[in-house]
Design an enzyme around this catalytic site. Structure first.
Site, mmCIF file in Angstrom:
data_model
loop_
_atom_site.group_PDB
_atom_site.id
_atom_site.type_symbol
_atom_site.label_atom_id
_atom_site.label_comp_id
_atom_site.label_asym_id
_atom_site.label_seq_id
_atom_site.Cartn_x
_atom_site.Cartn_y
_atom_site.Cartn_z
ATOM 1 N N CYS A 104 38.625 120.544 -81.238
ATOM 2 C CA CYS A 104 37.739 121.675 -80.936
ATOM 3 C C CYS A 104 36.565 121.597 -81.893
ATOM 4 O O CYS A 104 36.719 121.820 -83.099
ATOM 5 C CB CYS A 104 38.460 123.009 -81.091
ATOM 6 S SG CYS A 104 37.341 124.431 -80.871
ATOM 7 N N MET A 318 31.240 123.929 -75.624
ATOM 8 C CA MET A 318 32.218 123.429 -76.574
ATOM 9 C C MET A 318 31.517 122.503 -77.573
ATOM 10 O O MET A 318 30.640 121.729 -77.196
ATOM 11 C CB MET A 318 33.316 122.652 -75.848
ATOM 12 C CG MET A 318 34.007 123.440 -74.730
ATOM 13 S SD MET A 318 33.064 123.489 -73.178
ATOM 14 C CE MET A 318 33.447 121.865 -72.522
#
Length: 396
Positions: A104, A318
Site C-alpha cells: 500500500c 492508490m
C-alpha cells in the site's frame, strides 16, 4: 454457557495518504499471530470486522472501503541497510480473506513515523530537528522505500500545511522514494513489462479486445484507454461503482490481465488475489469537477487516470498505482505516456477523482529493457488513535 473474554492488543490507527489502517508492532501480536498463517489472518479479519455480509464492517475498525480496510505489521529490520520491515495486509470486506500480494503506497507514508514512535529506528538516526531518513524494507514485494519524516524537538511532526487532494485537512509532508519499484515476485520474472511489450492486445472473452499497457512497477497494473471502455476519464466514483455491469466487466478484464501478466495461471484464481493487479483507465487532459466540487483544469494536468481497487473505483489514487503511473509515463510509447502527450518526461501531474497528484520517476533503457531506478511522491500521515484493539479471545 461461559464465553471467553476479550483480549486487548496494542495498536495504532493511522491515516497514511488517502488510506487508513491499523498498525501493529510485530512483537505486540499474540504469539500465534506473530508468524504468517491462519491465526494471523483470523486476528486481522476480526480486528477490521470482516467478513461482513452487510458490507459495513460495523463490528471492527474497517471503514467498509478498500482504502480503510487495511492492516500493517512492522518490526525491526533483518535486512542489512534497512531500519524497519513493513508488511501490509489488505483485508477483504465481505470475504474471509487477507491479501498479502502487494504493497500500500499510501500507508507507506505512515510507516516511518510509526517506526520512529515505536522505537524501531535507532535513536542515533533521529535528528533533534530536521528530517529523519527511514529505510523501509517492503516485505510483501521485496523492495526498498525511503521515507523522509519531519522531526521537531525529537518527535515526529504530523501537523503542517501540505495539502493532499483526497484528504480534508493539511498535514506535514512526507516524501517517499520507491527504489527500483519494478515488481519481481509472483512470476513477473523481474521484468517491468512481463510480456516484453509496451502495449499488448488484451483479449477478454465476452468483453472485447483492448490495447493495454501491462506493467510491474509499484504494483502490477493494467492500463487501458478510457475511450476504448466507453469512458472519458473524468468519471467520479458513482459513475462506476453504481454500475454493477461495469464493475463485473472490470473484474473480468483484471482477471484476464492477471493471467496475461503471469500473476496467476487461471482466471478463477483472481478471486484469491483481489489486491493485485490493479486496473486503471487513462485519457488526455480535460476539465472536470472533482468529488469535492473543486474544478480541475485541463491546463493544470498532463493526463487523467481512474483506477480500481478491490473491485471499486478508488476515491483518489492508490500510492502504488501512482508509482506505476509515473513509471509508465516516463517510458515513451506506453498508453500512459501517450495519454500525457508522448515523449520523454521525468514527472507527471495527473487528475484523479479527488483532484491532482504529481509523481516523478527516473526510467532508462538498458540493453533494450526498460528499468526505473526510483519513483518519488509526497504524502502525509497522522495518528488518529493509539492504545489497544480488542477481539474475542477465541478469534484465532
Amino acid at each position: 454457557m461461559p464465553h471467553v473474554p476479550q483480549i486487548r492488543i496494542p495498536a495504532t490507527y493511522i491515516r497514511g495518504g488517502t488510506s487508513k489502517g491499523v498498525f501493529f508492532n510485530l512483537e505486540d501480536l499474540p504469539e500465534a499471530a506473530q508468524l504468517p498463517g491462519a491465526a494471523r489472518d483470523a486476528l486481522l479479519l476480526r480486528v477490521i470486522g470482516s467478513p461482513d455480509p452487510y458490507g459495513k464492517q460495523i463490528d471492527g475498525m474497517g471503514g467498509a472501503t478498500s482504502s480503510t480496510s487495511k492492516t500493517v505489521i512492522l518490526s525491526r529490520s533483518i535486512k542489512p541497510g534497512h531500519d524497519v520491515d513493513y508488511l501490509f495486509g489488505q483485508v477483504a470486506i465481505d470475504k474471509a480473506f487477507v491479501d498479502w500480494s502487494g504493497n500500500c503506497g499510501n500507508l507507506s507514508a505512515a510507516v516511518g513515523s510509526f517506526a520512529i514512535s515505536a522505537g524501531l529506528v535507532d535513536a542515533s538516526r533521529i535528528p533533534r530537528n530536521g528530517v529523519a531518513v527511514v529505510r523501509i524494507w517492503q516485505a510483501n514485494i521485496g523492495k526498498t522505500i525511503i521515507a523522509h519524516v519531519p522531526i521537531t524537538e525529537g518527535e515526529v511532526q504530523e501537523t503542517g500545511d501540505f495539502e493532499l487532494d483526497g484528504v480534508t485537512f493539511p498535514a506535514a509532508e512526507v516524501q517517499l522514494e520507491f527504489l527500483d519499484p519494478a515488481a519481481d515476485e509472483d512470476g513477473a520474472g523481474g521484468s517491468m513489462f512481463p510480456t516484453g511489450n509496451l502495449v499488448d492486445d488484451l483479449v477478454v472473452p465476452g468483453v472485447g479486445t483492448f490495447k493495454a499497457t501491462l506493467i510491474n512497477a509499484g504494483i502490477p497494473t493494467i492500463f487501458i484507454d478510457a475511450q476504448a471502455l466507453g469512458y472519458t476519464g473524468t468519471e467520479l466514483q458513482d459513475a462506476i461503482n453504481g454500475d454493477p455491469e461495469a464493475l463485473a466487466r472490470f473484474e473480468t478484464i483484471r482477471a484476464h490481465g492477471a493471467v496475461h501478466m503471469g500473476l496467476i495461471e487461471y482466471v478463477e484464481q483472481a478471486a484469491q488475489r483481489q489486491h493485485t493487479p490493479k486496473v486503471a483507465f487513462v485519457a488526455a487532459p480535460a476539465d472536470y469537477q472533482s468529488s469535492s466540487g473543486k474544478t480541475v483544469a485541463a491546463s493544470d494536468i498532463d493526463l487523467l487516470v481512474r483506477a480500481l481497487s478491490m473491485g471499486k473505483l478508488h476515491h483518489a489514487m492508490m500510492g502504488t498505482a501512482a508509482v506505476a503511473i509515473g513509471t509508465a509515463a516516463a517510458i515513451p510509447g506506453t498508453l500512459v505516456n501517450l495519454a500525457a502527450g508522448g515523449g520523454e518526461r521525468s514527472a507527471v501531474r495527473f487528475g484523479h477523482p479527488s483532484g491532482t497528484l504529481r509523481v516523478g520517476a527516473e526510467a532508462r533503457q538498458v540493453n533494450g529493457d526498460w528499468t526505473v531506478t526510483k519513483a518519488i511522491m509526497s504524502r502525509s500521515a497522522r495518528v488518529l488513535m493509539e492504545g489497544w484493539v480488542r477481539v474475542p479471545g477465541d478469534t484465532f
